[in-house]
Design a protein around this motif. Structure first.
Motif, PDB file in Angstrom:
ATOM      1  N   GLU A  20     -42.617  42.394  -5.178  1.00  0.00           N
ATOM      2  CA  GLU A  20     -43.974  42.741  -4.755  1.00  0.00           C
ATOM      3  C   GLU A  20     -44.625  41.540  -4.076  1.00  0.00           C
TER       4      GLU A  20
ATOM      5  N   GLU B 226     -48.106  39.880  -1.998  1.00  0.00           N
ATOM      6  CA  GLU B 226     -49.528  39.903  -1.677  1.00  0.00           C
ATOM      7  C   GLU B 226     -49.808  38.763  -0.712  1.00  0.00           C
TER       8      GLU B 226
ATOM      9  N   VAL C 273     -45.348  38.007  -5.721  1.00  0.00           N
ATOM     10  CA  VAL C 273     -46.144  37.868  -6.946  1.00  0.00           C
ATOM     11  C   VAL C 273     -45.550  38.631  -8.118  1.00  0.00           C
ATOM     12  N   GLY C 274     -44.503  39.432  -7.881  1.00  0.00           N
ATOM     13  CA  GLY C 274     -43.949  40.215  -8.972  1.00  0.00           C
ATOM     14  C   GLY C 274     -42.528  40.659  -8.716  1.00  0.00           C
TER      15      GLY C 274
ATOM     16  N   GLU D 102     -43.405  43.578 -12.759  1.00  0.00           N
ATOM     17  CA  GLU D 102     -43.993  42.573 -13.651  1.00  0.00           C
ATOM     18  C   GLU D 102     -44.425  41.361 -12.836  1.00  0.00           C
ATOM     19  N   ARG D 103     -45.655  40.899 -13.066  1.00  0.00           N
ATOM     20  CA  ARG D 103     -46.194  39.780 -12.294  1.00  0.00           C
ATOM     21  C   ARG D 103     -45.773  38.447 -12.897  1.00  0.00           C
TER      22      ARG D 103
END
Length: 409
Positions: free
Chosen positions: A220, A222, A227-228, A232-233
């Protein structure tokens, strides 16, 4: 006494340098060890520096700062030096130099020292950073001063002075490790025709021996930063650490290249960059969905220059900061998820999605569309684009005809 802050790694070069500076300059040497993910026993490093004669030893964990403030900005630029090198050593030097300068000011030191060879890039990277951050401090670069001719001389000096080192005549590689990569130079690698020994690689599984079952991972993003992982971050440091584990397991990120050093010579380097390779591929994919065409093409023109600045040591330069501002602006909507398959040295893209996606299925479809794109309009577009080509073709035709008539006369 002269007080010197040495960028200390605990390896062969800086272990010898610590003792050599004390002898040569009658100086007090403060050792600074930056923990940027080498995976070494820092307590042992501290003990070794003390035993070699350091008056004080700084051992600092800079891993989070390394990834957040140096690796991630560089990856937002999608920078690769000469198409292969993900700049693992290059990007670490400005951080080490920055903290070294800060320690020198706290300690009231007169000089900064490093262990970079006079033939390499690191001397330039360290000293350009020193010049930008602390132009008043002197610089000691032993490889440009002492009588030692090579690493065998250093091994002999270390043995004579009782300095324990891991290098040996049988394994004389120059190794640099951090959270982004491991690099290997010298020794048998100085023959660019010779295959790297199997036991050279310390991190990644041989792709031939990697698991027969792939791992599928979703990253993921941003604003251009990962960031993930799988919903899960994580912090930047933890993202890279986890991707390193996955990449190393599947033999991802090995590079063997001959590169052009800043000082003007070619050198052969072997690299392992497992997590960084995954990040690079994923970032390019989320950009393909979210970046405007002209912005992407312009950024791709700037990326080699950005990589060159990092490789050459111009991190703390106005031109790098200028490029960074433009690149960071381009990343404002580089947000979304990329799905990848990791298998036997390969990173394969399975999918990508973003709330800022510029991909319009109704436009791109090969089936009946919504009518917003008129295919007949392409004829005029092509005619306009071809205008200069037709003009040049006619000119060549006239020129050829004139020459033919002249020959017949």
């Amino acid at each position: 006494m002269v007080k010197v802050v040495l960028a200390y790694s605990g390896g062969l070069d800086t272990s010898v340098i610590l003792q050599w500076i004390r002898e040569t300059y009658r100086a007090e040497v403060i050792a600074f060890y930056a923990d940027i993910g080498q995976g070494e026993d820092v307590a042992q490093i501290q003990k070794k520096a003390r035993a070699t004669g350091a008056s004080k030893v700084y051992v600092e964990d800079l891993q989070e700062e390394f990834v957040r403030d140096f690796v991630y900005p560089m990856f937002r630029a999608s920078s690769v030096y000469e198409g292969q090198y993900l700049l693992g050593t290059s990007i670490a030097r400005p951080l080490i130099a920055k903290r070294q300068v800060e320690i020198a000011r706290v300690e009231g030191a007169h000089a900064l020292a490093h262990g970079a060879t006079g033939k390499g890039n690191d001397q330039v990277r360290f000293e350009l950073a020193y010049a930008a951050l602390a132009p008043e401090l002197a610089v000691i670069a032993p490889w440009r001063e002492w009588h030692f001719k090579g690493r065998r001389d250093l091994l002999a000096y270390a043995e004579a002075h009782g300095i324990p080192v891991e290098a040996s005549p049988q394994r004389p590689y120059s190794v640099d490790r951090n959270l982004l990569h491991i690099s290997y130079e010298s020794g048998v690698l100085e023959d660019p025709w010779r295959e790297p020994p199997k036991d050279l690689f310390q991190w990644t599984t041989d792709p031939e021996n990697a698991p027969n079952e792939p791992d599928v991972v979703e990253l993921e993003f941003e604003r251009g930063d990962c960031v993930g992982i799988n919903g899960e971050r994580f912090s930047p440091c933890e993202v890279l650490r986890r991707l390193n584990q996955l990449g190393a397991k599947h033999g991802i990120g090995r590079v063997d290249m001959v590169e052009n050093r800043f000082v003007g010579m070619k050198s052969r380097g072997v690299y392992e960059t497992p997590g960084g390779t995954i990040l690079y591929v994923a970032h390019r994919q989320i950009e393909s969905l979210t970046l405007d065409r002209e912005v992407m093409h312009l950024r791709d023109q700037l990326a080699p220059k950005y990589a060159e600045l990092v490789y050459y040591g111009f991190w703390f330069s106005p031109e790098r900061e200028f490029l960074q501002s433009a690149i960071d602006e381009s990343q404002q909507r580089v947000t979304g998820t990329v799905r990848l398959k990791l298998y036997k040295g390969n990173v394969t893209v399975l999918g990508r999605k973003s709330p800022y996606s510029l991909y319009d299925a109704s436009l791109a479809t090969m089936e009946e569309d919504d009518g917003s794109y008129q295919q007949r309009d392409a004829a005029g577009f092509i005619r306009i684009q071809a205008l200069r080509l037709r003009t040049e073709a006619r000119m060549r035709e006239r020129k050829s005809g004139s020459q033919k008539e002249a020959r017949e006369d």
